[in-house]
Design a protein around this motif. Structure first.
Motif, PDB file in Angstrom:
ATOM      1  N   ASN A  90      11.822  25.830  -4.732  1.00 42.96           N
ATOM      2  CA  ASN A  90      11.316  25.930  -6.105  1.00 42.96           C
ATOM      3  C   ASN A  90      12.409  26.233  -7.117  1.00 42.96           C
ATOM      4  O   ASN A  90      12.323  25.816  -8.264  1.00 42.96           O
ATOM      5  N   ASN A  91      13.392  27.017  -6.672  1.00 37.62           N
ATOM      6  CA  ASN A  91      14.448  27.426  -7.602  1.00 37.62           C
ATOM      7  C   ASN A  91      15.521  26.377  -7.811  1.00 37.62           C
ATOM      8  O   ASN A  91      16.380  26.527  -8.668  1.00 37.62           O
ATOM      9  N   LYS A 110      15.005  29.422  -2.526  1.00 36.17           N
ATOM     10  CA  LYS A 110      13.728  28.714  -2.379  1.00 36.17           C
ATOM     11  C   LYS A 110      13.863  27.334  -3.023  1.00 36.17           C
ATOM     12  O   LYS A 110      14.508  27.193  -4.062  1.00 36.17           O
TER      13      LYS A 110
END
Ligand code: LLP
Length: 404
Positions: A401-402, A399
């Protein structure tokens, strides 16, 4: 991987449905092909009963390693990370060998603590370091020395490892010198002679030369080795132009060698076990046409599959739905990355394709996901294992986000 009514299936599942469910780009593996590969590798060398250590660098997916472990196979690792994941997969430490020219103090210490089968050392300095650590731990450690046999593996220059000019292993003279120096060490058992001359080798003759060099040096050394680790490198058929390795001949050469040398053979195959088990499904984002060619712009890029950009290697790219309409124009299959080398293949003609069609890039199981990166800040593709009619995500899509 097979076509039924012109549609690509991975085992019993239509590729289209996998792409629909998990999106693209996605790495898709067939468990059945993996099992067959392991079985045929074992059969090819049945008469010499080798220890097979899967080369984790070619594919380090935990679930795949667990499947491989079920066949009693060990691991060839080149870092603490690979050693950790091999152990996590349940691989017996006594079937793990550790190669690499730059093992750090921390990595050697960890390998010693885990009681692995062998540390295959690649320089005198490294052996000094191993001896220091084992002395400290008051333990006698089993090691191998990697010989650089100065042989042309007749493969891509960038994946050849057994020539003088390559950084790997030590020359025959250094090998003998090191052996003399450490022979009576209280803390080292020199148990193995190891080699690895390169990857994607499809001609058995370099292997023949390699064995001849090994035979000579063992004779000269008068040392009793328990193991001879022949590395990996067995090539696969990426397309109709590649030959396949003649395993019968290679096996016979080793058999002859064993008649005079009572040692256990170790192999470190990566590609031959895992390469043809996977396809990378990718969607055509745009088709850009100019006078000379069509650029097929894919949603997979060199960050997903680095081999073509890095080594000039070719992977077949086949639509998951075939038709018989051929377009006679150059087709360049490219990724979205801002680099000119982000190009997978150039073909003189191709079947008629449209934007949003799905294509499969073949034989990507080895050094595919393993070499992927977040370049251009792109997330890594998921890995999906297909077993008959069932699907399992064995690594989730990263993701954003990661990584941000
Ligand atoms: N053992 C050693 C010491 C190695 O260095 C290698 C691969 C192997 C075993 C496994 O070789 P295999 O059976 O997979 O050929 N990234 C390149 C290949 C690099 C190979 C590095 N060493 C590629 O994608 O073609």
């Amino acid at each position: 991987m097979n076509f039924k009514k012109k549609k690509l299936y991975i085992e019993n599942i239509e590729a289209k449905n996998i792409a629909r469910k998990f999106g693209t780009p996605s790495y898709c593996y067939s468990l059945n092909i993996l099992k067959n590969n392991i079985q045929s590798f074992k059969n090819n060398f049945k008469s010499i009963n080798p220890l097979i250590c899967f080369s984790v660098k070619s594919n380090s997916n935990l679930q795949i390693l667990k499947e491989i472990k079920r066949f009693g196979i060990g691991a060839d690792v080149v870092s603490k990370g690979e050693l950790l994941i091999a152990l996590k997969a349940g691989i017996d430490p006594k079937k793990i060998v550790f190669s690499g020219v730059g093992k750090t103090f921390d990595e050697i210490k960890f390998a010693i603590e885990k009681n692995i089968l062998l540390i295959n050392a690649e320089s005198e300095s490294e052996i000094n370091e191993i001896e220091k650590i084992s002395k400290n731990k008051k333990k006698k450690i089993d090691i191998g020395i990697r010989l650089n046999p100065n042989i042309d593996a007749k493969t891509l220059k960038k994946i050849s490892t057994g020539k003088d000019e390559d950084k790997f292993g030590v020359s025959d003279l250094t090998f003998l010198k090191i052996l003399r120096k450490f022979k009576n060490s209280k803390y080292l058992n020199i148990k193995c002679l190891s080699v690895h001359i390169g990857s994607q080798i499809t001609d058995y003759r370099p292997y023949k030369k390699m064995i001849a060099v090994i035979e000579k040096i063992i004779k000269k050394s008068k040392h009793k080795f328990d193991f001879v680790d022949l590395g990996g490198g067995m090539g696969i058929k990426y397309n109709n132009e590649t030959k396949s390795l003649n395993y019968k001949k290679y096996n016979l050469i080793i058999k002859k060698f064993l008649e005079k040398n009572n040692v256990k053979i170790i192999f470190e195959p990566g590609r031959s076990i895992i390469a043809n088990t996977a396809v990378l499904l990718t969607k055509i984002i745009y088709i850009k046409k100019n006078k000379k060619k069509n650029f097929i712009i894919l949603d997979a890029g060199m960050n997903d599959l680095m081999r073509p950009a890095l080594y000039g290697s070719t992977h077949q790219i086949i639509p998951i739905k075939k038709n018989n309409k051929i377009i006679n124009k150059i087709h360049d299959f490219v990724g979205p990355i801002c680099e000119s080398t982000d190009k997978f293949l150039s073909l003189k003609k191709y079947q008629k394709i449209n934007e949003k069609d799905i294509l499969a890039i073949h034989d990507v199981g080895a050094y595919g996901m393993a070499l992927s990166s977040n370049y251009n800040l792109r997330t890594k593709a998921p890995e999906i294992m297909i077993n008959k009619s069932s699907l399992r995500v064995i690594l989730k899509r990263q993701k954003l986000n990661n990584i941000i």
